[in-house]
Design an enzyme around this catalytic site. Sequence first.
Site, PDB file in Angstrom:
ATOM      1  CG  ASP A 281      49.823  30.980  46.755  1.00 12.87           C
ATOM      2  OD1 ASP A 281      49.311  30.417  47.731  1.00 12.87           O
ATOM      3  OD2 ASP A 281      49.631  30.629  45.581  1.00 12.87           O
TER       4      ASP A 281
ATOM      5  CG  HIS B 141      44.604  35.326  40.575  1.00 14.92           C
ATOM      6  ND1 HIS B 141      43.431  34.974  39.959  1.00 14.92           N
ATOM      7  CD2 HIS B 141      44.822  34.414  41.547  1.00 14.92           C
ATOM      8  CE1 HIS B 141      42.963  33.887  40.539  1.00 14.92           C
ATOM      9  NE2 HIS B 141      43.771  33.523  41.501  1.00 14.92           N
TER      10      HIS B 141
END
Length: 429
Positions: A363, A306
């Site tokens: 996700d 991320h």
Amino acid sequence: MSDRAQLKIGDKTIDLPVLVGSEGELGIDISKLRAETGAVTLDPAFVNTASTRSAITFLDGEKGILRYRGIPIEQLAENATFVEVAYLLIYGHLPKQTELSAFSELLTRHSMLHEDMKRFFDGYPGTSHPMAILSAMVASLSSFYPAALSVKNKQEIDITIGRLISKLRTIACYSYKKSMGQPFVYPKNSLSYCANFLNMMFSIPAETYEMDEDLVKVLNQLLILHADHEQNCSTSTVRMVGSSQANLFASVAAGILALWGPLHGGANEEVLEMLQGISDDGGDVKKYVELAKKKDSGFRLMGFGHRVYKNYDPRAKIIKRAADKVTKKMKEPDPLLEIAYRLEEAALTDSYFVDRKLYPNVDFYSGIIYRAMGIPTNMFTVMFAIGRLPGWIAHWKEMVDDPTTKIMRPRQIYTGPTEQPFVPLAKRG
Ligand code: CMC
């Protein structure tokens, strides 16, 4: 800590104000830099650039903290409804009962699509990606509500917000029904936001749809977890488009398209495809961890890493628990969940991932839950969009309500040819 920073360019030194956010983050205000020195800053991908001040969401990527309007994501996911969270993000506080009733009523009253819009779905081939349909339909909403075109029409903004939150869900379900060749199911006023979604997606006129309250709860939680994430790619897109005073429908349609990319919201779809690929290839997770480490392989572990989190994504922790709960309800356990657990373990014990602080992101497990709910893979990013919508709206509204907002217009460092003459075609060698 001084409230000024100094920058030396050539023999000139200038003083720059240092700003401190409410959580102690430091920012150097360079808004007068070009006027005073002629220089601009270069920050590819805005890794070090705050594009705005914002009071909506705080996240600390090192510590794994996420709060909407100061409230920890864990508490919201456990106790709130998605509609309450939408209100919180957009209007700045948790709604009182009267405010919540009025907001819920607004969403209920505006859930149907104009009947003419239903025909739009017929124009798309059955192979259309639902994100293409979703963005086009949201942009089309502006043609049905012309009063929403001017952002100066403040009376209209609240009703536009209600329309958009309510209708995005209806559009998503209609695009699914279209792809299945099933009749559209109208929204039902008696159902909650999430139950209404499941009913429009999965009920058919030929039989009674049994609502699974556990699925309603998990969906509510997933949408809350996706509801905002400060200045990510799609939210920044909404702000960028909205800064030209484009209307809310247009700005959000652009945000949907930004979300579609596999490095952003499209990752949840890619995670499932990756897990399926690993399963089809015999389930050897180590092989794929090794592949992800080879830069020339072009393969990355989707659902890992991320830009901001350098710690376990707090949303992923909650989603992992929910995935466990939902898949246990299935008649057969999902083999992809087992592959996901093994892949996570293999990556988190590998020095490549440890050194780079690459953890599972939001996700990684969300697709497994959507799959358990019966939502097809190509609709996963649509689910992300439904969840993220309140965040997009909150940021658009924060920007529109701020009297100091200007159209966004970054600079560049030009690296092309310096002036050269035009050469007529016949003389070009
Ligand atoms: N698999 C393998 N290596 C990775 C991965 C990954 N998933 N993610 C980052 N790296 C490596 C990258 O190659 C680089 O290595 P090195 O330092 O040796 O060059 C290092 O880690 C830093 O990566 P980066 O690309 O510079 O980091 P970024 O902040 O630009 O990218 C990211 C963040 C999310 C785009 C990236 O981690 C990625 O591509 N992840 C997979 C896609 C994904 O899951 N996206 C969903 C993000 S969460 C939901 C959302 O925000 O929409």
